[in-house]
Write an enzyme that holds these catalytic residues in place. Structure first.
Site, mmCIF file in Angstrom:
data_model
loop_
_atom_site.group_PDB
_atom_site.id
_atom_site.type_symbol
_atom_site.label_atom_id
_atom_site.label_comp_id
_atom_site.label_asym_id
_atom_site.label_seq_id
_atom_site.Cartn_x
_atom_site.Cartn_y
_atom_site.Cartn_z
ATOM 1 N N GLY A 78 13.430 49.957 3.047
ATOM 2 C CA GLY A 78 13.012 50.944 2.044
ATOM 3 C C GLY A 78 12.422 52.129 2.793
ATOM 4 C CB ALA A 79 13.100 55.762 2.493
ATOM 5 N NE ARG A 110 18.177 50.400 7.932
ATOM 6 C CZ ARG A 110 18.149 50.047 6.649
ATOM 7 N NH1 ARG A 110 17.012 49.687 6.086
ATOM 8 N NH2 ARG A 110 19.249 50.059 5.914
ATOM 9 C CD GLN A 162 19.153 45.577 0.148
ATOM 10 O OE1 GLN A 162 20.166 45.196 -0.442
ATOM 11 N NE2 GLN A 162 19.222 46.207 1.304
ATOM 12 C CG ASP A 180 17.370 55.386 1.773
ATOM 13 O OD1 ASP A 180 17.872 54.957 0.721
ATOM 14 O OD2 ASP A 180 16.640 54.695 2.518
ATOM 15 C CE LYS A 190 20.792 49.529 0.527
ATOM 16 N NZ LYS A 190 21.167 49.432 1.959
HETATM 17 O O1 MRU Z 1 18.788 49.285 3.251
HETATM 18 P P1 MRU Z 1 17.473 49.399 2.513
HETATM 19 O O2 MRU Z 1 17.097 48.150 1.792
HETATM 20 O O3 MRU Z 1 16.383 49.949 3.395
HETATM 21 O O4 MRU Z 1 17.763 50.512 1.397
HETATM 22 C C1 MRU Z 1 16.721 50.897 0.551
HETATM 23 C C2 MRU Z 1 17.104 51.907 -0.459
HETATM 24 O O5 MRU Z 1 18.214 52.395 -0.482
HETATM 25 C C3 MRU Z 1 16.017 52.392 -1.386
HETATM 26 O O6 MRU Z 1 16.542 52.694 -2.655
HETATM 27 C C4 MRU Z 1 15.388 53.664 -0.804
HETATM 28 O O7 MRU Z 1 15.007 53.441 0.525
HETATM 29 C C5 MRU Z 1 14.218 54.121 -1.584
HETATM 30 S S1 MRU Z 1 12.814 53.084 -1.346
HETATM 31 C C6 MRU Z 1 11.487 53.684 -2.192
#
Ligand code: MRU
Length: 351
Positions: A48-49, A90, A197, A238, A249
């Site tokens: 998550g970002a 990432r 997720q 993100d 995502k």
């Molecule tokens: O691959 P992830 O689980 O890190 O992807 C997370 C997402 O795409 C979330 O929607 C995004 O980071 C927003 S989190 C507040």
């Protein structure tokens, strides 16, 4: 508020709730080295970002602790290597680079400090970033809650909740804030292939917070929009480009197209630290590609024949024209987004 802590600092270690083990086990992982934090980010122990950004900030602190007894020059070289290693984990979520830039400011301003003093300042900054993230998410939640009415059915994709931030959440933060205002909501959580997720994490944390949740497979979203019917979609982000294109995502773009086809508002909830105004459009956002086994060997068993081609991008870009509004801690932006996002970005130091 929560029965869980996504990340916390304790006894010279970063303690992470291991999200790869949810929903079955609630296990915490202690990271004492930069490399452990980098791997935890790569393997989605923490994801998550905003959460990635805060975890990386603590990673820099661990870098300082690793080299505390070294001479000043190698100590500072080690800090740069730590930053570089964390930046390679990432590529898509800009919050990672934003948080590392905030740590670099401390290093640059601390030229005259000894190792211990600099290490203390780095820890203070990481703690401040963590606290700020939670406060920002709460403000963002309040801004967005006005969009939701009692009894709304809300669809979300992936996890943009307390597990994806330092504690409250962005898309789910809007839902929590509405709930705190006394509104009863029903959330439909896309399972979010390939790593689930939505079903593993979003459903888990919504239950912890007493929000009614129904898990659906990704390919059911269109039918549910028609049958339920869904009142609005809320997702996180993100990275958001200057024109309002949104990376989130993989699968978010498809949900946005479906929402438009069913005339359902599609909201994006993200803190200002998710803006990347240096990019004119989403076409410039780097999209992470992950291991093919995440698709072909879903959770340990063959989910595709050996040897077939696999494509596994972790994110996609939703064009701004499909976004009804972007919700941040500074308010609501509606299309065309460029001027409002520029206004939000004033005084915001980029990553
Ligand atoms: O691959 P992830 O689980 O890190 O992807 C997370 C997402 O795409 C979330 O929607 C995004 O980071 C927003 S989190 C507040």
């Amino acid at each position: 508020m929560s029965a869980f802590q996504t990340l916390a600092w304790g006894d010279q270690a970063l303690v992470l709730l291991d999200q790869t083990r949810l929903p079955g086990e609630t296990v915490y992982l202690e990271c004492r080295e930069v490399e452990e934090v980098a791997r935890a980010i790569e393997e989605l122990v923490v994801r998550g970002a905003p959460a990635i950004g805060v975890a990386a900030a603590y990673g820099v602190v661990l870098g300082a602790l690793e080299a505390l007894d070294w001479e000043p020059a190698p100590f500072r070289r080690h800090l740069q290597e730590a930053r570089a290693r964390l930046a390679r984990t990432r590529p898509t979520a800009v919050n990672l680079f934003w948080a590392l830039a905030r740590m670099e400011e401390v290093i640059a301003a601390g030229a005259g400090l000894d190792n211990r003093q600099l290490c203390d300042r780095l820890l203070a900054r990481a703690q401040a970033l963590r606290a700020e993230d939670e406060a920002v998410c709460r403000r963002l939640g309040q801004q967005g809650a006005a969009l939701l009415r009692d009894g709304f059915k809300v669809l979300t994709h992936c996890n943009a909740g307390g597990l994806a931030t330092a504690g409250y959440g962005t898309a789910l933060g809007v839902i929590y804030a509405a709930q705190e205002e006394g509104k009863r909501l029903r959330v439909f959580a896309d399972e979010t292939r390939p790593l689930l997720q939505g079903s593993r994490l979003t459903a888990w944390e919504l239950r912890q917070r007493g929000v009614e949740v129904t898990v659906i497979c990704d390919n059911m979203a269109g039918a549910v929009m028609r049958q339920a019917p869904i009142d609005c979609v809320i997702v996180g982000a993100d990275r958001i480009a200057a024109n309002g294109d949104v990376a989130n995502k993989i699968g978010t773009y498809g949900v946005a197209v479906l929402a438009r086809a069913h005339q359902i508002p599609f909201y994006v909830a993200a803190p200002v630290s998710t803006l990347d105004l240096s990019l004119a459009s989403g076409a410039e956002i780097p999209i992470e590609e992950r291991r093919p086994e995440e698709v072909s060997r879903g959770f340990g068993r063959a989910t595709a024949p050996e040897g077939v081609g696999i494509y596994n991008p972790a994110f996609d870009v939703t064009p701004a024209e499909l976004v009804t509004a972007i919700i941040s801690e500074k308010g609501l932006a509606r299309p065309p987004f460029a001027a409002a996002l520029r206004g939000w970005g004033e005084g915001h130091r980029p990553g």
